[in-house]
Design an enzyme around this catalytic site. Structure first.
Site, mmCIF file in Angstrom:
data_model
loop_
_atom_site.group_PDB
_atom_site.id
_atom_site.type_symbol
_atom_site.label_atom_id
_atom_site.label_comp_id
_atom_site.label_asym_id
_atom_site.label_seq_id
_atom_site.Cartn_x
_atom_site.Cartn_y
_atom_site.Cartn_z
ATOM 1 N N HIS A 88 -10.758 -5.474 7.965
ATOM 2 C CA HIS A 88 -11.364 -5.195 6.671
ATOM 3 C C HIS A 88 -12.512 -4.200 6.797
ATOM 4 O O HIS A 88 -12.771 -3.446 5.872
ATOM 5 C CB HIS A 88 -11.911 -6.481 6.042
ATOM 6 C CG HIS A 88 -10.852 -7.379 5.473
ATOM 7 N ND1 HIS A 88 -9.899 -7.974 6.248
ATOM 8 C CD2 HIS A 88 -10.609 -7.772 4.198
ATOM 9 C CE1 HIS A 88 -9.106 -8.708 5.471
ATOM 10 N NE2 HIS A 88 -9.522 -8.598 4.224
ATOM 11 N N GLU B 180 0.813 -1.227 0.000
ATOM 12 C CA GLU B 180 0.000 0.000 0.000
ATOM 13 C C GLU B 180 0.840 1.269 0.000
ATOM 14 O O GLU B 180 0.478 2.257 -0.625
ATOM 15 C CB GLU B 180 -0.965 -0.002 1.188
ATOM 16 C CG GLU B 180 -2.153 -0.963 1.043
ATOM 17 C CD GLU B 180 -1.785 -2.420 1.268
ATOM 18 O OE1 GLU B 180 -0.712 -2.681 1.852
ATOM 19 O OE2 GLU B 180 -2.556 -3.308 0.857
#
Lengths: 325, 370
Positions: free
Chosen positions: A129, A60
């Site tokens: 998540h 990321e």
């Protein structure tokens, strides 16, 4: 007019902007051939080529760095962070770099980057998540934070976000991706960032919310109507910056308000809204402004999430306290 | 009968073999003698003199900056003496259209790439105008987050590749920076996309006080590029000819579509980490200092150029004079910059101020008018 799910509306917005502006690039983990784990980028690589829509290695911070660097070459990046729970890995690129680009360089450079990312509870994901981490973003000066609640809003807001010359964090609630369809015009349109939407008008109470909780709030409003209360529901749509005018106008009309967020109580979106109301409209209030939130724990393991997440019943309960104060 | 393949059962041997391959590349030794005739870069006498002039100039700039800092006339400053070959010979291999993403010690490279010196002084003083990069100067302001410039350099290089530019992105970090996640993500992405980028790790032996051997078990930092699948070089970072040659070669390959390169320049910082209270005597000895000072890039390059008959005391004195004069002028110009206001900063948060900043702008406009 087409009836689209929110995910389809998002794909539609991406397609619109990929078509409109050759500087728009879409990239991230699995966004190419696979079309994204939620299919938000379905078909886009095929339509626009690997140069415009491409997969990245799984990192990321690297994705965030690409967006920073591509800004310096005049590109308008729309990277996807596969789940917003992974945002910690890209926090420096967001808060330390993108958010400061204009400020750090005295306006010499800017960062027209829209980071899209799914988040939100109720879909039984593994840990990290579903968390509502939008507070991390609203605590970061220099970014805008957008959270749509309908397919129509998602398309118009995403197009605006991509065209914006500053970084926008665009958070997509996973539960809303496919849970219902809504009318979405085929042609392009924009919805201004920083503008809330009154999703239901009323005169006795204002419920201020965003994301999936807008729908719980609307459900609660219907329940309350059966008991004779007229409830207004405001969908913030952009949580940074807030649309103060819409909030204050409504509170001055109804004199009572509650704020509903899916995030933990200590995540201060609602707190900020309440602070703004008390600074600007306290004399209009007939009752304290209360919050409906999740508990101040880590986002729970999936078997407990339905209880942990606020729902319309929790909202009705809090609303009644305020209505009968 | 099938022969047994046991080669992978000795992973230590594989490592050893890779590490042994990384020999330090050198052209000009400490005595100013060419030790690698074939590798001498194609630089004219004028170019050699120009590179030496920049190194001398930058050494003076470093000395002046330290003394200005002590007088309270500069702010944040990270000394550069000892790293002139590493910094300036690599920048010397670039073209104007190449884009530099520096670390905070890499101010000299961006100055020689076009950032006016008075702006570099404003950066040091913490004035936003120091970072207002002029149009056409291809540099980013010095990065504070160690390693962030590496992932960004890959983004710049990817943009250049997409635009079909014949240019590279180049970024600098240090031995400490090579421990950062962003270091690995940056070089790995660059390799995956085969972008035109050059990554330089200036191994100056200490990350503030932490010695190089505590950063990693790897024998060289250069070998880290192997894992990313990109060509990597270990070079004497105090040898300007060697640094120039490997950077030029890396740039040529990048322009030619052959992807990125990682370069480790082995060097030494003579001064403290920054001028904000670091005391190198706490973590290194004067013996070590003097060993490295014997390798000084200016000393060896001066000898080389003097032997060639293109440099003498007068040439050097003239450069020093020019440097002092220009530094004085740049400080004067920095002094003349308007006082930094909070209202300027508020106006640079977004293209259009949201309501909260509008309200705060009004508040600070009033406050600053008093």
């Amino acid at each position: 007019m087409a009836q689209l799910t929110m995910i389809q509306a998002i794909t539609d917005a991406l397609r619109t902007e990929l078509k409109n502006d050759e500087n728009v690039l879409v990239f991230g983990e699995d966004v190419g051939v696979n079309g994204g784990v939620f299919r938000a980028t379905e078909g886009l690589q095929k339509e626009f080529g690997e140069d415009r829509v491409f997969d990245t290695p799984l990192a990321e911070s690297g994705i965030g760095g690409l967006a920073v660097g591509l800004s310096l070459q005049g590109y308008r990046s729309v990277p996807e962070i596969q789940f917003f729970g992974f945002v910690f890995e890209v926090m420096d690129s967001i808060a330390g770099q993108l958010a400061r680009m204009r400020f750090r360089t005295g306006g010499a450079f800017n960062a027209p980057v829209t980071i899209r990312s799914p988040f939100g509870g109720g879909v039984h994901t593994p840990e990290m998540h579903a968390d509502s981490l939008e507070l991390l973003m609203t605590s970061t000066p220099g970014v805008k934070v957008v959270i749509p609640s309908t397919p129509y809003d998602a398309k118009g807001l995403l197009i605006s976000a991509i065209r914006d010359n500053d970084p926008v964090i665009f958070l997509e609630h996973m539960k809303l991706y496919r849970s219902f369809r809504g009318e979405v015009p085929e042609e392009e349109y924009t919805i201004p960032l920083g503008k809330a939407d009154v999703k239901r008008e009323g005169t006795d109470l204002t419920i201020i919310s965003y994301g999936a909780m807008v729908h719980e709030s609307l459900k609660a409003a219907e329940e309350l109507e059966k008991e004779g209360y007229s409830v207004e529901v405001i969908d913030l749509r952009t949580i940074q910056p807030l649309d103060i005018d819409t909030i204050i106008t409504s509170v001055e009309k109804t004199n009572r308000a509650i704020v509903v967020q899916e995030a933990q109580r200590q995540a201060g979106i609602a707190a900020n809204v309440i602070a703004e109301i008390s600074e600007r409209a306290i004399l209009s209030l007939e009752a304290p402004v209360l919050r409906v939130t999740a508990a101040d724990t880590v986002f729970p393991f999936s078997q407990a999430e339905t209880v942990w997440l606020p729902n319309s019943k929790d909202i009705v309960e809090k609303a009644k306290i305020v209505l009968t104060f | 009968m099938v022969e047994k393949n046991t080669s992978q059962l000795d992973p230590k041997k594989t490592l050893q073999e890779i590490e042994e391959k990384f020999e330090m590349f050198q052209i000009l030794n400490e005595e100013g003698v060419i030790v690698n005739e074939q590798a001498i870069p194609n630089l004219s006498d004028d170019e050699l003199v120009e590179l030496m002039s920049r190194m001398v100039y930058t050494r003076i700039l470093d000395q002046r900056s330290i003394s200005l800092n002590r007088q309270g006339r500069l702010g944040f400053y990270a000394p550069t003496a000892g790293q002139e070959a590493s910094q300036l010979a690599s920048q010397f291999a670039l073209e104007k259209e190449d884009f530099i993403l520096p670390g905070y010690r890499d101010v000299p490279q961006i100055v020689w790439h076009g950032l006016p010196l008075w702006q570099a002084f404003l950066f040091s003083r913490g004035h936003f105008m120091g970072n207002q990069i002029p149009e056409g100067v291809n540099v980013f302001p010095p990065q504070i987050i160690i390693g962030a410039q590496f992932v960004q350099a890959t983004g710049v290089a990817l943009g250049m590749q997409k635009r079909g530019k014949k240019a590279i992105a180049i970024s600098y970090t240090g031995d400490g920076g090579s421990s950062q996640g962003d270091f690995y993500e940056g070089i790995n992405f660059a390799g995956a996309f085969q972008v035109p980028a050059v990554f330089i790790v200036q191994n100056n032996q200490f990350a503030i006080s932490t010695p190089r051997e505590l950063q990693t078990a790897a024998k060289t930092i250069a070998q880290k590029g192997i894992a990313a699948g990109i060509p990597s070089v270990l070079v004497d970072g105090m040898d300007p000819l060697a640094v120039y040659a490997v950077t030029k070669d890396a740039r040529d390959r990048a322009i030619n579509g052959e992807g990125p390169t990682l370069i480790e320049t082995v060097c030494y910082r003579y001064g403290p980490h920054t001028m904000a209270g670091d005391d190198p005597t706490r973590y290194r000895t004067s013996e070590t200092d003097s060993e490295w000072e014997k390798k000084d890039p200016l000393v060896r390059f001066r000898k080389y150029l003097e032997t060639k008959g293109i440099w003498n005391e007068e040439t050097e004195a003239a450069v020093i004079e020019k440097a002092k004069e220009e530094i004085k002028e740049a400080i004067k110009k920095a002094d003349a910059a308007p006082k930094q206001k909070v209202t300027d900063l508020i106006n640079n948060m977004y293209e259009v101020n949201p309501y909260n900043l509008d309200e705060q702008l009004a508040y600070y406009t009033e406050k600053e008018s008093k």
